[in-house]
Design an enzyme around this catalytic site. Structure first.
Site, PDB file in Angstrom:
ATOM      1  N   ASP B  50      60.672  29.313  71.573  1.00 47.71           N
ATOM      2  CA  ASP B  50      61.928  30.062  71.543  1.00 47.71           C
ATOM      3  C   ASP B  50      62.788  29.561  72.696  1.00 47.71           C
ATOM      4  O   ASP B  50      62.290  29.407  73.811  1.00 47.71           O
ATOM      5  CB  ASP B  50      61.686  31.569  71.675  1.00 47.71           C
ATOM      6  CG  ASP B  50      62.879  32.379  71.191  1.00 47.71           C
ATOM      7  OD1 ASP B  50      62.677  33.328  70.422  1.00 47.71           O
ATOM      8  OD2 ASP B  50      64.030  32.072  71.582  1.00 47.71           O
ATOM      9  N   ARG B  61      62.818  46.852  70.595  1.00 48.64           N
ATOM     10  CA  ARG B  61      61.913  46.395  69.541  1.00 48.64           C
ATOM     11  C   ARG B  61      61.036  45.206  69.951  1.00 48.64           C
ATOM     12  O   ARG B  61      59.970  45.026  69.408  1.00 48.64           O
ATOM     13  CB  ARG B  61      62.712  46.030  68.295  1.00 48.64           C
ATOM     14  CG  ARG B  61      63.660  44.885  68.559  1.00 48.64           C
ATOM     15  CD  ARG B  61      64.699  44.755  67.464  1.00 48.64           C
ATOM     16  NE  ARG B  61      65.541  43.609  67.711  1.00 48.64           N
ATOM     17  CZ  ARG B  61      66.539  43.563  68.598  1.00 48.64           C
ATOM     18  NH1 ARG B  61      66.813  44.641  69.322  1.00 48.64           N
ATOM     19  NH2 ARG B  61      67.240  42.497  68.773  1.00 48.64           N
ATOM     20  N   ARG B 124      66.446  27.643  60.564  1.00 42.40           N
ATOM     21  CA  ARG B 124      65.606  27.840  59.375  1.00 42.40           C
ATOM     22  C   ARG B 124      65.630  26.617  58.473  1.00 42.40           C
ATOM     23  O   ARG B 124      64.604  26.170  57.969  1.00 42.40           O
ATOM     24  CB  ARG B 124      66.094  29.047  58.579  1.00 42.40           C
ATOM     25  CG  ARG B 124      65.717  30.370  59.176  1.00 42.40           C
ATOM     26  CD  ARG B 124      66.052  31.464  58.169  1.00 42.40           C
ATOM     27  NE  ARG B 124      65.326  32.675  58.480  1.00 42.40           N
ATOM     28  CZ  ARG B 124      65.905  33.730  59.036  1.00 42.40           C
ATOM     29  NH1 ARG B 124      67.187  33.721  59.308  1.00 42.40           N
ATOM     30  NH2 ARG B 124      65.199  34.797  59.305  1.00 42.40           N
ATOM     31  N   CYS B 175      96.495  31.549  57.304  1.00 34.46           N
ATOM     32  CA  CYS B 175      97.783  32.235  57.370  1.00 34.46           C
ATOM     33  C   CYS B 175      97.602  33.751  57.457  1.00 34.46           C
ATOM     34  O   CYS B 175      98.441  34.452  58.015  1.00 34.46           O
ATOM     35  CB  CYS B 175      98.682  31.827  56.215  1.00 34.46           C
ATOM     36  SG  CYS B 175      97.813  31.621  54.670  1.00 34.46           S
ATOM     37  N   CYS B 439      64.387  19.475  48.586  1.00 35.04           N
ATOM     38  CA  CYS B 439      62.961  19.287  48.287  1.00 35.04           C
ATOM     39  C   CYS B 439      62.680  18.586  46.968  1.00 35.04           C
ATOM     40  O   CYS B 439      61.516  18.382  46.625  1.00 35.04           O
ATOM     41  CB  CYS B 439      62.208  20.612  48.400  1.00 35.04           C
ATOM     42  SG  CYS B 439      62.480  21.753  47.036  1.00 35.04           S
TER      43      CYS B 439
END
Lengths: 339, 608
Positions: B50, B61, B124, B175, B439
């Site tokens: 991370d 959390r 991801r 705009c 894939c």
């Protein structure tokens, strides 16, 4: 049930609870902050429930357990440090529980539930019981009922788990999202847009006590029709609760083979007793019921934690009245029993 | 440890866990929970990556972190906390971005399973490709509020993360932002652009001045004023906003008078715009509404009180000064990056958005609400994260047992469905989309653009942002001519040339590859005279299998909004399933609960 606390949140609270306030609103957070919770049984499931509730920012949590910490607890119980094996599970969980959220008042109680007077249980707004026998659960449920206190219970055996809730006569508000067409542009050059409007509605749910749910009458046509839907989790729970009542313990990983045989025999008895189709309660569901698997404790503890939040904040429809996690299919579902 | 205790699992799983090696990508809400479950269960070898540090708003959390950890590395603190649950496991923590040459295909190949606990689509997509290239099963997770999901991605067996086109960013015409806002979000986007113009990275596509090229204003723009000042680009020729502000020493009163007085009067001169709209009202610094209001009683969080226009102006002045001081303290040429958690930056956007809203007669919002919208906050809670992480680890156990066919996607619903289900598993694995441009055995995608206008620099952007490549190389199919090279400097001299100028034409195919992702795709160019930028065409002949997901966008975090690029291909927005994107704020991609759409505020500004 919880008196609305008129005091505003402190800056520290607003900061720490920012994200959840954005989800469930300030009113819910204030109700959470005013509520007192009792958690019975500090197994891995109890630890998961405690974590979720403490993080949510309730007023206080009491951890009640008379058992000693065992090595097998450590496979899912993360509040008690490994070096506290042999000590009381509730007491050894206190330090880490406090570290989760210093704004919550955490206490412990090491007496067995049977030694505690009725009055003890009614000093809380909501009671979450795990690891108890059916008779103990029913006693506490009835005490709570008489004092209009909310009651939840649940268990995890291996990969399988359940939850039961008795919120008695529960009033709550629910946000309903409606779509309405809105004209954005000055003329037809800009398309009409759909705007969501949320309105809050008041609702009410009536619950039944645990003994009704556990003694559901399977001869009734409305329950028989559930057999067609095909999930045997209710029966797995019955079998595992009976095992605990009969042997005064849970299925033991060290006796996996012998205990599996006992469970399958108890399954066959229940099948006869309730006249359930043979094969309906598959062996698979009663195979992985040893110890408490961390992933399953997280799943069931997450559901129970969220139900506590819903119950005390009186927001969003709570589950009425049983939730099951069936690991064979990885399905989690809610059914009403005993009404 | 469970794995080493006989009897909790059967022998096969016990052994498989003991021999496993798992990579967890992300140590946020879901990552902390996954790590806890793995460590308690006794997975002996775990790596966690991370790049983020701990913020106080994570603490409700991300339970492995406490107040004293704020500011520290998430990966490192998560490792330390998790080890206290079970010191016998081996955890390697990387405080790093997963998108790095250090984590190539061979790195990914050492793991039995990769578990994604990310909060943005770019990462991801990247991990998806790395796992496809390494042929390692990927368990992809996400939550948004009460909802969540777990899905398995395995090359050749299931859909990959990119098999279905993702919903676009919600975008607003330039705009609308510059000339005719009608909703609070338009003013918020404008205010964020203004922040960048004044203090952040200047971006010509984030102009905040009146747009005289507005097609709606055509014919009268400047008829009554300033007609000679318009340029072909629609912007009034003048100094950059930053240079002008700097010349005035960021004098709040002068800035205010220009932005909320002169510019509005200029807009009023574009009379066509106001024939059917309520015209805006210019403001003057000395005479603002709410100046003499007595303080009102407010219950709720201080941030939930809506400021008066007068208060907004005061906050505007104070935040301008604070931001100017911050900017000055930095080396020359450096700039600020907008951050919702930075007080002055958030104050500035709140104040400017509300002042503009008042001018255009749009409802004013509180700082609390504007923070949600400007910061693309997807509220995250402990319980949903715990459930999704628990399900993910249960799926990982089934994978290790060799029961991959049972590992279907599971959705955590915010409310039970009509069958009473709260966790809803799919019945079968979802087969890969044979036309997937990531894939499929021979990936292919169309790129619609105006070959006469699109430059090679734009093409590079299209590959990076549209195809999510990190360092694209492109050659002309059949000729081997190098069009773009990831080697620094190699093709830079062609940057400003158009595709036509280097000899590319309609129907021409490029082979584009990214070495790190071990990914190559054939890109067909499709000439479209009207395409102002570029757009991926995923399948022109046959419709894709019904999109499975109704998801929302790749959020954009603060200053890093995607450029006006991808106008996108068609998508079914009313499909049955959804993909929830993530864990927290940052780059949201809330995947709304089934059949319910989550309103989010991602935005990209399109050119008019």
């Amino acid at each position: 049930m919880v008196e609305n606390n008129e005091l505003e949140l402190s800056e520290a609270e607003a900061e720490q609870y920012d994200r959840q306030i954005r989800l469930w609103g300030l009113e819910s957070q204030k109700r959470l902050r005013a509520s007192k919770v009792l958690i019975i049984g500090l197994s891995g499931l109890g630890a998961e429930i405690a974590k979720n509730i403490i993080l949510s920012g309730v007023k206080s949590v009491c951890l009640l357990d008379d058992e000693k910490l065992k090595e097998t607890d450590l496979y899912s119980q993360f509040l008690a440090p490994p070096d506290k094996i042999g000590e009381n599970r509730a007491e050894s969980s206190i330090q880490r529980a406090r570290a989760l959220n210093p704004m919550v008042d955490i206490t412990s109680e090491t007496k067995a539930v049977d030694e505690l007077p009725d009055a003890f249980f009614t000093t809380f707004d909501i009671v979450c019981a795990t690891g108890l026998k059916q008779e103990q659960l029913e006693r506490i449920n009835n005490i709570c009922r008489d004092s209009n206190k909310k009651f939840l219970c649940g268990d995890v055996w291996g990969m399988f788990g359940y939850m039961f809730a008795d919120l008695i006569d529960h009033e709550y508000s629910e946000e309903i999202v409606q779509h309405k067409a809105v004209k954005r542009g000055p003329d037809e050059t800009e398309k009409n847009a759909r705007e969501t409007v949320s309105i809050t509605v008041k609702r009410r749910a009536i619950y039944v006590p645990l003994q009704n749910a556990l003694s559901a009458d399977w001869t009734k046509p409305e329950l028989r029709s559930r057999l067609r839907r095909g999930d045997p989790s209710y029966f797995a729970m019955k079998i595992l609760l009976r095992f605990r009542d009969e042997f005064n313990r849970n299925p033991d990983p060290a006796k996996r083979k012998a205990d599996t045989e006992i469970l399958l025999r108890m399954r066959d008895e229940l099948v006869k007793e309730l006249n359930i189709p043979v094969g309906f309660i598959s062996d698979a569901l009663l195979t992985d019921v040893f110890g408490i698997v961390s992933g399953a404790a997280a799943v069931v503890g997450g559901v129970i934690g969220q139900e506590v939040v819903k119950a005390v904040s009186q927001r969003e429809p709570p589950h009425n009245n049983m939730f099951f996690f069936n690991p064979v299919k990885c399905v989690g579902f809610v059914e009403l029993y005993g009404q | 440890m469970v794995a080493r205790v006989a009897g909790v699992f059967d022998e096969k799983l016990t052994e498989a866990i003991a021999n496993s090696k798992i990579l967890v990508v992300g140590a946020g809400g879901i990552g902390c929970e996954i790590l806890k479950n793995l460590v308690l269960t006794g997975f002996p070898q775990i790596e966690i990556i991370d790049l983020d540090t701990i913020d106080v708003s994570n603490l409700n959390r991300q339970f492995l972190f406490h107040k004293e950890h704020v500011g520290k590395s998430k990966a490192q603190v998560a490792k330390d906390s998790a080890l206290s649950f079970n010191p016998t496991v081996n955890i390697i923590a990387h405080h790093d971005s997963v998108i790095s040459n250090d984590y190539g295909v061979s790195y990914f190949k050492q793991f039995n399973i990769v578990m994604n606990a990310l909060d943005n689509r770019v990462a991801r997509n990247h991990v998806n490709r790395m796992c496809l290239a390494a042929n390692v099963p990927l368990i992809e997770t996400g939550t948004a509020g009460y909802a969540g999901q777990v899905e398995l991605i395995k090359k050749g067996l299931t859909q990959c993360y990119e098999c279905q086109p993702k919903a676009p960013q919600k975008s607003f015409p330039g705009c609308t932002i510059r000339n005719t806002p009608s909703e609070p979000i338009h003013c918020i986007v404008w205010a964020k652009h203004l922040f960048n113009q004044l203090f952040g990275e200047e971006d010509p596509d984030q102009d905040v001045s009146p747009d005289t090229a507005d097609p709606e204003a055509a014919g009268d723009a400047g008829a009554s004023a300033l007609s000679s000042e318009g340029t072909a680009a629609g912007n009034i020729e003048r100094k950059s906003t930053r240079a002008w502000a700097s010349d005035t020493n960021y004098d709040p009163e002068k800035l205010f008078s220009k932005l909320f007085g002169d510019d509005i009067r200029y807009l009023l001169s574009m009379e066509n715009l106001w024939k059917k709209r309520r015209p805006p009202t210019p403001l003057t610094w000395d005479n603002l509404p709410g100046k003499d209001n007595a303080p009102t009683q407010h219950s709720g969080l201080p941030d939930q009180r809506v400021w008066t226009v007068h208060e907004c102006a005061q906050v505007f002045a104070a935040s301008c000064k604070a931001l100017q001081t911050d900017l000055k303290s930095r080396p020359d040429g450096d700039h600020l990056v907008w951050d919702k958690d930075e007080k002055s930056a958030m104050d500035f956007v709140t104040a400017c958005a509300n002042i503009r809203a008042h001018i255009f007669n749009i409802q004013l919002k509180s700082r609390f609400e504007i923070k949600s919208m400007a910061g693309n906050i997807i509220p995250a809670i402990a319980t949903a994260n715990a459930i999704v992480a628990g399900l993910a680890v249960i799926r990982a156990q089934a994978l290790l047992k060799g029961e991959i066919e049972t590992c279907t996607s599971v959705y955590l619903r915010p409310k039970v469905n009509h069958r009473g289900q709260l966790f809803v598993p799919e019945k079968t694995l979802t087969a890969p989309n044979p036309k997937c441009y990531v894939c499929a055995p021979k990936p292919e995608v169309g790129l619609a653009c105006n070959i006469k206008q699109l430059t090679l620099k734009d093409l590079n952007t299209a590959f990076k942002e549209g195809l999510n490549m990190q360092a694209p190389d492109a050659t002309v199919e059949g000729k081997g001519l190098v069009v773009l090279s990831s080697e620094p400097g190699e093709t830079d001299h062609n940057n400003e040339k158009t595709l036509e100028e280097i000899g590319l034409n309609d129907g021409c195919a490029l082979l584009v590859d990214d070495f790190l992702q071990n990914y190559e795709v054939r890109v067909r160019l499709q000439q479209e005279d009207d395409e102002k930028s570029w757009r991926l065409v995923t399948d022109t002949d046959t419709p894709m299998p019904a999109p499975k997901e109704d998801k929302t966008a790749n959020g954009s975090n603060g200053a890093k909004e995607p450029k006006p690029g991808p106008s996108r291909s068609k998508e079914d927005s009313d499909s049955d399933m959804e993909i929830i994107d993530e864990d927290d704020d940052g780059e949201p991609a809330p995947k709304p609960p089934k059949r319910r759409r989550t309103e989010i505020s991602d935005e990209v500004v399109e050119l008019c």
